[in-house]
Scaffold this active site. Structure first.
Site, PDB file in Angstrom:
ATOM      1  N   GLU A 180       0.866  -1.194   0.009  1.00 42.46           N
ATOM      2  CA  GLU A 180       0.061  -0.182  -0.005  1.00 42.46           C
ATOM      3  C   GLU A 180       0.964   1.170  -0.018  1.00 42.46           C
ATOM      4  OE1 GLU A 180      -3.099  -0.337   3.056  1.00 42.46           O
ATOM      5  OE2 GLU A 180      -4.197  -1.438   1.771  1.00 42.46           O
ATOM      6  N   GLU A 299      -5.731  -8.267  -0.767  1.00 41.06           N
ATOM      7  CA  GLU A 299      -6.386  -7.893   0.562  1.00 41.06           C
ATOM      8  C   GLU A 299      -7.931  -7.726   0.348  1.00 41.06           C
ATOM      9  OE1 GLU A 299      -4.745  -5.150   3.361  1.00 41.06           O
ATOM     10  OE2 GLU A 299      -2.704  -5.587   2.678  1.00 41.06           O
TER      11      GLU A 299
HETATM   12  O1  AHR Z   1      -5.222  -5.917   6.693  1.00 40.10           O
HETATM   13  C1  AHR Z   1      -4.988  -5.013   7.654  1.00 40.10           C
HETATM   14  C2  AHR Z   1      -4.488  -3.804   6.965  1.00 40.10           C
HETATM   15  O2  AHR Z   1      -5.140  -3.414   6.187  1.00 40.10           O
HETATM   16  C3  AHR Z   1      -2.848  -4.151   6.437  1.00 40.10           C
HETATM   17  O3  AHR Z   1      -1.827  -4.142   7.090  1.00 40.10           O
HETATM   18  C4  AHR Z   1      -2.811  -2.970   5.311  1.00 40.10           C
HETATM   19  O4  AHR Z   1      -1.886  -3.268   4.297  1.00 40.10           O
HETATM   20  C5  AHR Z   1      -4.320  -2.539   4.849  1.00 40.10           C
HETATM   21  O5  AHR Z   1      -4.667  -1.250   5.143  1.00 40.10           O
END
Ligand code: AHR
Length: 505
Positions: A180, A299
């Site tokens: 990210e 994610e």
């Molecule tokens: O999954 C939780 C968090 O969400 C992760 O660390 C991050 O990549 C995202 O913002």
């Protein structure tokens, strides 16, 4: 047979045996373990617990992970990776330093690290998806980590691995180039121009150490990021040749307690995927490249239940209860729809990770008394177990409703054919909260196929949860809601339900 509601909607799925989207890449059923909250400590690893094996790994958790069948696990972050020094986490435990962990405001003891993770992957039959720190570190450390993991021996870092007990290289195939990096919250956050160059250099040098690896560059942290689109284009323009996949992340919530709009989020996810594909292909065209960049949705999940509680957390403690969302039944419906959305893009989404796996926004929870399945466990497990084969290109005729994301069909569905095993699987969500649905599908090209099983997940209360005290409140049942007559499948999908309809010859 599930209780029938008064009205009945109808919907049709049209299939043709030869109209295929793509074989499913099993990595679409991946997950994620971050050094965050109780994911590692008390989640997968708890030496001294009555559930732990001799290495400290929780056996009850390993069993549930194997029940899902998780082919890849992303590690060690997430936001955590952007401040992580991997060397801290290897070698004799008594020499490993504790560190201030700035992504989540805790103390990381490094008592579980890279080598413990690799051993655990073997235990649960999964493959690692390793992330390098491109936040506070850079290309040299990324190179050293690939050397530690994948180089045969006779060099500083490969010999370090051998000394730490792993004679053979780990041969980790899949590498995330940071996490990210578009997000202002990220340690070492960068502009698209800066990150694009860094990702290109890191990918280049990592592939010099091991040319067989595949790399995932960071895309946007969500569709609503102000830099969405430009970020993807800029990053790929700079790193196209050394990048194999572009990442997408998304989390949805129902803070407004508006279930129809919450369930319509799969429409937004679908658009997100299509738009990222467009940007990848735009850069391909501009570069006159023969190479196609595929997507890693590394994610995705529902995340909002724990937000308020997490604001009150004490800082600088070890593995607190953090991001411990307790999921309800409507979350399971959306997770089912998100899985369907990923599968319908199987031609371009080759990797996806439900974030995360244990305790932290997770399908599996633990306490000192055991481990249990959250509501979202079920659609994830069903998709992973039954969703192997080739996704068919269907035309779906479904009633729909107006949502904040535009027109949302009440029926979300995907059909997966497995010709080798002569089976067809339909995953279907009826998002209508009041009305059952009669779904039909002409199966005349699949002569002799019969219903093997119709699995149903439903509950009268969309807010019903599975908890430590009541772990089976929401759980699937097998029903007789489907039949094939004269080559036509008809299935009754109860109002608000996740359905797995399995057909075999
Ligand atoms: O999954 C939780 C968090 O969400 C992760 O660390 C991050 O990549 C995202 O913002």
């Amino acid at each position: 047979m599930a209780k029938k509601s008064k009205k009945l909607q109808t919907a049709q799925i049209c299939i043709d045996r030869d109209f295929e989207i793509s074989p499913v890449d099993e990595r679409i059923y991946g997950s994620f373990i971050e050094h965050l909250g109780r994911a590692v400590y008390e989640g997968i690893y708890q030496p001294g617990s009555k559930f732990a094996d001799k290495n400290g790994y929780r056996k009850d958790v390993a069993k549930l992970i194997k029940e899902i069948g998780v082919p890849i696990v992303r590690y060690p972050g997430g936001n955590f990776v952007s401040g992580f020094r991997w060397e801290d986490s290897v070698g004799p435990r008594e020499l490993r330093p504790s560190r201030i962990e700035l992504a989540w405001n805790v103390i990381e003891t490094n008592q579980f690290g890279l080598d413990e993770f690799m051993k655990w992957c073997g235990l649960v039959n999964t493959q690692p998806m390793m992330a390098v720190n491109l936040g506070t570190r850079g290309i040299d450390d990324a190179k050293n980590l690939v050397e530690y993991c994948n180089f045969k021996g006779g060099t500083l870092y490969s010999d370090m691995r051998i000394r730490n007990g792993a004679k053979d290289p780990y041969n980790i195939k899949l590498w995330c180039l940071g996490n990210e990096m578009d997000g202002p919250w990220q340690l070492g956050h960068q502009t698209a121009e800066e990150y694009g160059l860094l990702a290109s250099r890191a990918g280049h040098i990592m592939k010099l150490v091991d040319p067989t690896i595949e790399t995932v560059a960071c895309g946007s942290s969500g569709l609503t990021m102000p830099t969405f689109g430009t970020w993807e284009r800029t990053v790929l323009e700079r790193s196209y040749d050394t990048t194999d996949y572009l990442s997408l992340h998304t989390y949805y919530g129902n803070g407004e307690n508006d279930t129809p709009n919450f369930l319509a989020n799969s429409v937004a996810m679908d658009r997100f995927i299509s738009e990222v594909v467009s940007v990848c292909d735009y850069v391909k065209a501009v570069k006159r490249s023969k190479k196609t960049i595929n997507l890693s949705f590394d994610e995705w999940n529902v995340w909002y239940h724990s937000n308020e509680q997490d604001e009150k957390l004490e800082k600088w403690v070890q593995h607190p209860h953090q991001l411990e969302d307790v999921y309800n039944f409507e979350d399971a419906l959306l997770v089912g729809s998100m899985l369907i959305t990923l599968l319908r893009h199987a031609d371009r989404v080759k990797i996806a990770c439900m974030a995360q796996l244990v305790n932290v926004i997770a399908p599996i929870m633990t306490s000192d008394t055991g481990a249990w399945r959250q509501t979202i466990f079920y659609p994830y497990m069903h998709a992973s177990v039954y969703g192997r084969g080739t996704v068919l290109n269907t035309v779906v005729k479904s009633p729909s409703y107006e949502s904040k994301h535009g027109d949302a069909p009440y029926l979300d569905s995907v059909v997966i054919a497995d010709d080798e095993h002569e089976s067809l699987t339909i995953f279907a969500v009826n998002k209508n909260l009041e009305e059952d649905m009669e779904m039909t599908c002409d199966l005349r090209q699949y002569q002799g196929y019969k219903v093997a099983e119709h699995i149903l997940l439903t509950h009268d209360d969309v807010k019903a949860e599975n908890t430590e005290k009541n772990p089976d409140n929401v759980k699937p049942v097998t029903v007789k809601n489907s039949k094939v007559e004269k080559g036509i499948l008809s299935s009754l999908l109860p109002a608000k339900s996740w359905n797995v309809i399995r057909l075999t010859k």
